[in-house]
Write an enzyme that holds these catalytic residues in place. Structure first.
Site, PDB file in Angstrom:
ATOM      1  N   LYS A 199       0.882  -1.186   0.000  1.00  0.00           N
ATOM      2  CA  LYS A 199       0.000   0.000   0.000  1.00  0.00           C
ATOM      3  C   LYS A 199       0.910   1.224   0.000  1.00  0.00           C
ATOM      4  O   LYS A 199       1.398   1.655   1.042  1.00  0.00           O
ATOM      5  CB  LYS A 199      -0.862  -0.037   1.261  1.00  0.00           C
ATOM      6  CG  LYS A 199      -2.212   0.662   1.203  1.00  0.00           C
ATOM      7  CD  LYS A 199      -2.229   2.077   0.709  1.00  0.00           C
ATOM      8  CE  LYS A 199      -2.209   3.111   1.802  1.00  0.00           C
ATOM      9  NZ  LYS A 199      -1.886   4.467   1.290  1.00  0.00           N
ATOM     10  N   GLU A 274       8.684   1.321  11.240  1.00  0.00           N
ATOM     11  CA  GLU A 274       9.812   2.236  10.987  1.00  0.00           C
ATOM     12  C   GLU A 274       9.217   3.635  10.988  1.00  0.00           C
ATOM     13  O   GLU A 274       8.539   4.027  10.034  1.00  0.00           O
ATOM     14  CB  GLU A 274      10.445   1.936   9.623  1.00  0.00           C
ATOM     15  CG  GLU A 274      10.891   0.494   9.436  1.00  0.00           C
ATOM     16  CD  GLU A 274      12.083   0.115  10.294  1.00  0.00           C
ATOM     17  OE1 GLU A 274      12.847   1.017  10.680  1.00  0.00           O
ATOM     18  OE2 GLU A 274      12.238  -1.074  10.585  1.00  0.00           O
ATOM     19  N   CYS A 308      13.451  10.424   7.171  1.00  0.00           N
ATOM     20  CA  CYS A 308      13.114  10.064   8.544  1.00  0.00           C
ATOM     21  C   CYS A 308      14.295  10.340   9.479  1.00  0.00           C
ATOM     22  O   CYS A 308      14.100  10.704  10.616  1.00  0.00           O
ATOM     23  CB  CYS A 308      12.686   8.613   8.623  1.00  0.00           C
ATOM     24  SG  CYS A 308      13.813   7.523   7.783  1.00  0.00           S
ATOM     25  N   GLU A 405       8.644  16.139  14.802  1.00  0.00           N
ATOM     26  CA  GLU A 405       9.214  15.905  13.478  1.00  0.00           C
ATOM     27  C   GLU A 405       8.544  16.835  12.470  1.00  0.00           C
ATOM     28  O   GLU A 405       7.321  16.821  12.323  1.00  0.00           O
ATOM     29  CB  GLU A 405       8.984  14.448  13.065  1.00  0.00           C
ATOM     30  CG  GLU A 405       9.625  14.136  11.733  1.00  0.00           C
ATOM     31  CD  GLU A 405       9.360  12.713  11.267  1.00  0.00           C
ATOM     32  OE1 GLU A 405       8.209  12.250  11.366  1.00  0.00           O
ATOM     33  OE2 GLU A 405      10.319  12.074  10.797  1.00  0.00           O
TER      34      GLU A 405
HETATM   35  P1  NAD Z   1       2.031   8.629   7.227  1.00  0.00           P
HETATM   36  O1  NAD Z   1       2.177   7.916   8.511  1.00  0.00           O
HETATM   37  O2  NAD Z   1       1.031   9.695   7.125  1.00  0.00           O
HETATM   38  O3  NAD Z   1       1.649   7.590   6.075  1.00  0.00           O
HETATM   39  C1  NAD Z   1       2.454   6.466   5.798  1.00  0.00           C
HETATM   40  C2  NAD Z   1       1.613   5.410   5.099  1.00  0.00           C
HETATM   41  O4  NAD Z   1       0.613   4.952   6.009  1.00  0.00           O
HETATM   42  C3  NAD Z   1       0.855   5.911   3.876  1.00  0.00           C
HETATM   43  O5  NAD Z   1       0.827   4.891   2.913  1.00  0.00           O
HETATM   44  C4  NAD Z   1      -0.532   6.171   4.433  1.00  0.00           C
HETATM   45  O6  NAD Z   1      -1.538   6.110   3.450  1.00  0.00           O
HETATM   46  C5  NAD Z   1      -0.667   5.038   5.414  1.00  0.00           C
HETATM   47  N1  NAD Z   1      -1.637   5.260   6.493  1.00  0.00           N
HETATM   48  C6  NAD Z   1      -2.062   6.437   7.022  1.00  0.00           C
HETATM   49  N2  NAD Z   1      -2.989   6.219   7.984  1.00  0.00           N
HETATM   50  C7  NAD Z   1      -3.123   4.871   8.080  1.00  0.00           C
HETATM   51  C8  NAD Z   1      -3.906   4.007   8.912  1.00  0.00           C
HETATM   52  N3  NAD Z   1      -4.727   4.497   9.833  1.00  0.00           N
HETATM   53  N4  NAD Z   1      -3.782   2.680   8.744  1.00  0.00           N
HETATM   54  C9  NAD Z   1      -2.927   2.170   7.836  1.00  0.00           C
HETATM   55  N5  NAD Z   1      -2.179   2.920   7.008  1.00  0.00           N
HETATM   56  C10 NAD Z   1      -2.270   4.259   7.138  1.00  0.00           C
HETATM   57  O7  NAD Z   1       3.491   9.113   6.828  1.00  0.00           O
HETATM   58  P2  NAD Z   1       3.933   9.952   5.541  1.00  0.00           P
HETATM   59  O8  NAD Z   1       3.533  11.361   5.753  1.00  0.00           O
HETATM   60  O9  NAD Z   1       3.520   9.259   4.291  1.00  0.00           O
HETATM   61  O10 NAD Z   1       5.515   9.788   5.642  1.00  0.00           O
HETATM   62  C11 NAD Z   1       6.291  10.562   6.457  1.00  0.00           C
HETATM   63  C12 NAD Z   1       6.605   9.826   7.733  1.00  0.00           C
HETATM   64  O11 NAD Z   1       7.269   8.598   7.453  1.00  0.00           O
HETATM   65  C13 NAD Z   1       7.553  10.592   8.616  1.00  0.00           C
HETATM   66  O12 NAD Z   1       7.117  10.527   9.939  1.00  0.00           O
HETATM   67  C14 NAD Z   1       8.862   9.848   8.454  1.00  0.00           C
HETATM   68  O13 NAD Z   1       9.755   9.993   9.501  1.00  0.00           O
HETATM   69  C15 NAD Z   1       8.394   8.458   8.293  1.00  0.00           C
HETATM   70  N6  NAD Z   1       9.436   7.625   7.679  1.00  0.00           N
HETATM   71  C16 NAD Z   1      10.111   6.742   8.464  1.00  0.00           C
HETATM   72  C17 NAD Z   1      11.129   5.963   7.929  1.00  0.00           C
HETATM   73  C18 NAD Z   1      11.864   4.957   8.775  1.00  0.00           C
HETATM   74  O14 NAD Z   1      12.414   4.020   8.208  1.00  0.00           O
HETATM   75  N7  NAD Z   1      11.911   5.102  10.080  1.00  0.00           N
HETATM   76  C19 NAD Z   1      11.456   6.089   6.578  1.00  0.00           C
HETATM   77  C20 NAD Z   1      10.754   7.011   5.807  1.00  0.00           C
HETATM   78  C21 NAD Z   1       9.733   7.776   6.377  1.00  0.00           C
END
Ligand code: NAD
Length: 501
Positions: A199, A274, A308, A405
């Protein structure tokens, strides 16, 4: 809508892929979403839509999970031997390698990332991840052991462990490294013999969809790799809650990660999370400033701060503080802000106007809380979602701009007087994803490595990832690891066996 034909320099394959709306990829074929809903995919370099992608609902997600379950239980996949899985993984790596330019262009169009980064990181790191994990397919091994069973004297037993694939995995990705994240989720699934429903983030589903097509071309049986696109609240939540999902591998924000852990709890589904970070960069008095200044600058500027483990908190010894912050401001000032597809650009747009505005909001709040803007922090007057990076000084540790963040090019900088202070400041965060130390002194470095609370520590570098190195967060930055041996074993269930002789 901006047609792919309006872009100069796209490969024919990128143009062909971008033209036409994108459906769901289920059971080896394109399937329309049952409710017929689609959402625009926007190029943040000009703010216009380039194509549309399906919005999956719970019924679509159910179809995808059922396809993955069938492929896990009935299809040819479970019968394939490890060397055969290795061979198809290597074929998939070759196909991605051959399509590097096309995948990089598609990624840049929907994410705003610089083309040189989408080539080298998103596309090529994916190739190497697949090759690395392909090698593991033939090396998954349990143990044998002599057992004691002391309460049954006179009977001899031996024991063994078998490592078996966990089953159907839900892979949920963010938008900042879309293809890489998809491949980091896919590669251990393929190596261990699991199946997956991916997804992607709603902003950046395109390369994951192309990846699914390439999986079929590589010889991976239908149903092993499925892609549902759509919102997190609908498609993501339905996937996480689906009773036939055995494991969730999620990368994204800490807030969503927390909701996923709660959703997984009733069935004790396995998960890897992550999550977000607020990673400290510590520059000691004796650091090689010719390396530390650009190092600290790119720790926050890389991927436009949308990393991240971006080095978003900078702690510099007071004796060199002015030199370091002035040097970083000079680097920020020298950036060429422009579209990711233009090879001359060194800073592209943020992923969307909404995200850029959120980042600018944090800067305003930081200033309202008492910080001073030493450089930038303003939007660029353009339909694309560009901004000048921000360098803030004088914030308090408890301010939102220091603790939360921001996920954009916003750096908060502080002087410190001794390394104990620096460590206390570095650790004064709910996150614990990465941290870097810049010093020439072994004792300073060694003490920092011992005491810093972070899943990864970088010494005289920042944000360097590798295939063989487990990547994961401490504290509220996550649970478990991706990449490396740890990322592979997170997809295997241990079965213990007892033999009576
Ligand atoms: P997000 O949490 O908003 O979304 C991430 C994914 O989760 C998307 O595909 C989104 O559609 C899905 N999602 C959202 N709500 C959900 C739910 N209730 N149930 C299941 N899936 C759901 O994050 P973002 O804005 O897309 O990405 C940025 C974030 O990702 C930042 O916090 C960043 O630090 C983190 N990130 C972490 C790593 C790591 O390896 N630690 C790497 C890259 C990004």
């Amino acid at each position: 809508m901006t047609l792919a034909n309006d872009y100069a320099g796209l490969t024919d394959a990128a143009r062909a892929f971008l033209n036409g709306r994108k459906m769901l990829f289920i059971d080896g074929e394109w399937q329309a979403p049952a409710a017929g809903r689609y959402a625009p995919i926007v190029d943040p370099s000009h703010g216009g839509a380039v194509t549309e992608a399906a919005l999956a609902d719970a019924g679509d997600v159910d179809r995808a999970v059922r396809a993955a379950r069938r492929a896990f239980v009935e299809g040819p996949w479970p019968a394939m031997r490890p060397h055969q899985r290795e061979a198809v993984m290597l074929r998939l790596a070759e196909l991605i390698d051959a399509e590097t330019e096309t995948l990089a262009q598609i990624e840049t169009v929907s994410s705003g990332k610089l083309i040189q980064n989408t080539r080298l990181f998103d596309a090529q790191f994916s190739v190497h991840t697949l090759r690395y994990m392909a090698g593991w397919a033939t090396k998954i091994a349990g143990k044998t052991m002599e057992l004691s069973v002391p309460y049954m004297p006179g009977t001899r037993f031996s024991g063994f462990t078998r490592l078996q694939p966990l089953g159907v995995v839900a892979g949920i990705m963010p938008w900042n490294v879309p293809l890489c994240e998809a491949v980091w989720k896919l590669a251990p699934v393929l190596a261990t013999g699991c199946t997956i429903v991916l997804k992607p983030a709603e902003q950046t589903p395109l390369t994951t969809l192309r990846l699914a097509e390439l999986c079929i071309a590589a010889g991976i049986p239908p149903g092993v790799v499925n892609v549902v696109t759509g919102t997190g609240a609908e498609a993501g939540a339905a996937l996480v809650a689906h009773p036939d999902v055995d494991k969730i591998n999620f990368t994204g924000s800490t807030a969503v990660g927390r909701s996923i852990a709660a959703a997984a709890a009733p069935r004790f589904k396995k998960y890897n999370l992550e999550l977000g970070g607020k990673s400290p960069v510590v520059v000691a008095a004796d650091a090689d400033l010719d390396a530390a200044i650009p190092g600290a600058a790119w720790a926050i500027l890389g991927n436009h701060g949308q990393n991240c483990c971006a080095g978003s908190r900078l702690y510099v010894h007071r004796s060199v503080f002015d030199r370091v912050v002035d040097g970083i401001a000079a680097i920020a000032d020298s950036l060429v802000i422009g579209p990711g597809l233009d090879p001359a650009s060194t800073l592209g747009p943020l992923v969307s106007a909404a995200h850029r505005d959120r980042v600018l909001g944090y800067i305003e709040r930081g200033v309202a809380d008492g910080a001073s803007l030493l450089y930038g922090g303003t939007p660029v007057d353009d339909p694309g979602s560009y901004m000048r990076p921000a360098l803030l000084v004088g914030a308090r540790q408890e301010d939102a701009v220091v603790q939360e963040e921001i996920f954009g090019p916003v750096l908060v900088a502080f002087p410190f007087d001794d390394m104990d202070d620096a460590l206390a400041l570095a650790n004064a965060s709910g996150f614990g994803l990465g941290a870097s130390i810049w010093s020439r002194d072994f004792a300073t470095i060694s003490d920092f490595v011992d005491r810093v609370q972070a899943g990864t520590v970088w010494i005289n570098n920042h944000n360097t990832l590798d295939l063989s190195l487990p990547f994961g967060g401490w504290k509220q930055s996550g649970v478990g690891h991706e990449l490396g041996e740890e990322g592979l074993y997170a997809h295997l269930a241990v079965k213990a066996g007892v033999v009576r002789h």
